[in-house]
Design a protein around this motif. Structure first.
Motif, short mmCIF file in Angstrom:
data_model
loop_
_atom_site.label_atom_id
_atom_site.label_comp_id
_atom_site.label_asym_id
_atom_site.label_seq_id
_atom_site.Cartn_x
_atom_site.Cartn_y
_atom_site.Cartn_z
N PHE A 64 0.83 -1.20 0.00
CA PHE A 64 0.00 0.00 0.00
C PHE A 64 0.87 1.25 0.00
CE2 PHE A 64 0.73 -1.44 4.32
CZ PHE A 64 1.21 -0.29 4.95
N HIS A 65 0.28 2.33 -0.47
CA HIS A 65 0.89 3.66 -0.39
C HIS A 65 -0.21 4.63 0.01
CE1 HIS A 65 3.38 7.12 -2.40
NE2 HIS A 65 3.00 7.40 -1.17
N TRP A 66 -0.13 5.07 1.26
CA TRP A 66 -1.11 6.01 1.81
C TRP A 66 -0.50 7.40 1.69
CZ3 TRP A 66 -3.64 5.12 7.30
CH2 TRP A 66 -4.65 6.06 7.49
N THR A 67 -1.11 8.26 0.90
CA THR A 67 -0.61 9.61 0.73
C THR A 67 -1.39 10.59 1.60
OG1 THR A 67 -2.08 10.22 -1.11
CG2 THR A 67 -0.02 9.08 -1.67
N LYS A 68 -0.82 11.75 1.78
CA LYS A 68 -1.44 12.79 2.60
C LYS A 68 -1.12 14.15 1.97
CE LYS A 68 -1.34 14.57 7.39
NZ LYS A 68 -0.77 14.35 8.75
N VAL A 69 -2.03 15.11 2.14
CA VAL A 69 -1.79 16.46 1.65
C VAL A 69 -1.80 17.42 2.84
CG1 VAL A 69 -2.64 18.35 0.22
CG2 VAL A 69 -2.82 15.99 -0.60
N HIS A 70 -0.70 18.18 2.96
CA HIS A 70 -0.61 19.23 3.96
C HIS A 70 -1.03 20.54 3.30
CE1 HIS A 70 1.82 16.78 6.82
NE2 HIS A 70 2.18 16.17 5.71
N PRO A 71 -2.06 21.20 3.80
CA PRO A 71 -2.53 22.43 3.14
C PRO A 71 -1.51 23.55 3.23
CG PRO A 71 -3.63 22.12 5.25
CD PRO A 71 -2.86 20.87 4.99
N ALA A 72 -1.64 24.51 2.31
CA ALA A 72 -0.77 25.68 2.34
C ALA A 72 -0.96 26.43 3.65
CB ALA A 72 -1.11 26.60 1.15
N GLU A 73 0.15 26.95 4.19
CA GLU A 73 0.06 27.62 5.49
C GLU A 73 1.20 28.63 5.63
OE1 GLU A 73 -0.27 26.47 10.25
OE2 GLU A 73 0.24 24.94 8.77
N GLY A 74 0.85 29.84 6.06
CA GLY A 74 1.86 30.86 6.34
C GLY A 74 2.74 31.20 5.16
N GLY A 75 2.16 31.22 3.97
CA GLY A 75 2.95 31.53 2.79
C GLY A 75 3.65 30.34 2.17
#
Length: 287
Positions: free
Chosen positions: A204-215
């Motif tokens: 498996f490959h579980w991906t994640k997205v970190h939202p844009a923050e502080g520029g």
């Protein structure tokens, strides 16, 4: 003078105070002082919470679970003995602590308290342009994770794939449930490699997205990547890595990160072949 309160569970107001303290430390140090597990554990979990107060203000926070802990002091209240008070309150259970960012201050504090550097976790990054072509092994298909239907099979493979990992290999159904309930969870980015002949889960490959923050722009992550040692297909780890990175690139992201133990030579070699380079370092101290 420091007052340390030991709690099994935090109130919503106390959780908010700890998160505000962590944000203040992040703003000063440039690195967030709590791991994902540390933040999730604020809302529950089997751990001890230690809160250090100076008057009515939260000056420091630490937690301990059955594996390790983390400790942070508000920048405004540093060098006043609050960190030492938290360690003293923790007593003999304070054996393993993570320090994020490998800062000189954390190293000096750890050494003064009798801790030594025992484990290193790298954050590695690469751009998502120019990804290599790595085909799936013959007889392997990739599909999305189905919550509720794939939980048990995934937990079993995760346990086998990370049998020697002190944190990941111990995940329970509750650990999985907490993450499936997080706002960032997207089943389309949780890729399962299966044998189409019998539906058996191979990796498996579980991906994640970190939202844009502080520029800073949004970042993708190789959140968890694993291959069942009992059903290993040559090249499956690399192929799954690239499949997940292509998914992240398809979302419009430009860079991806991952975390890997410095001592995991096989994983580090794989990620370097795929173009990842060390970006930052976390350190575990032990005594």
């Amino acid at each position: 003078m420091t007052e340390v309160r030991s709690l099994d569970r935090l109130s919503p107001a106390e959780v908010a105070d700890v998160l505000a303290l962590a944000a203040a430390a992040d703003g000063t140090d440039g690195v967030y002082p709590l791991s994902e597990d540390g933040v999730l554990g604020l809302r529950g979990g089997d751990r001890i919470h230690l809160l250090a107060y100076e008057g009515e203000s939260l000056a420091g926070y630490s937690y301990l679970d059955d594996l390790s802990g983390e400790l942070v002091v508000h920048p405004r209240y540093r060098r006043r003995g609050h960190g030492t008070a938290l360690l003293t309150a923790a007593g003999p259970k304070a054996r393993l602590f993570w320090a994020h960012g490998d800062a000189d201050g954390a190293r000096a504090f750890a050494e003064k308290a009798g801790f030594t550097r025992s484990r290193v976790l790298w954050q590695m990054r690469r751009g998502l342009a120019g990804l290599p072509e790595v085909p799936l092994p013959d007889g392997v298909q990739v599909r999305a994770f189905v919550p509720g239907a794939d939980d048990e099979a995934w937990l079993a493979v995760n346990s086998r794939a990370f049998a020697h990992h002190p944190e990941q290999g111990r995940w329970t159904a509750e650990d999985l449930r907490l993450r499936l309930a997080e706002p960032w969870f997207d089943s389309a980015g949780f890729l399962l490699a299966v044998d189409p002949a019998d539906g058996r889960l191979l990796g498996f490959h579980w991906t994640k997205v970190h939202p844009a923050e502080g520029g800073e722009p949004a970042l993708g992550e190789i959140y968890v990547l694993g291959v069942d040692p009992g059903g290993h297909r040559r090249g499956l780890g690399a192929a799954l890595s690239v499949a997940g990175l292509r998914h992240l690139a398809g979302l419009g992201l430009s860079h991806a990160l991952l975390y890997v133990d410095e001592s995991n030579a096989a994983a580090v070699a794989l990620y370097r072949r795929l173009g990842f380079e060390v970006h930052s370092t976390d350190v575990m101290y032990s005594r």
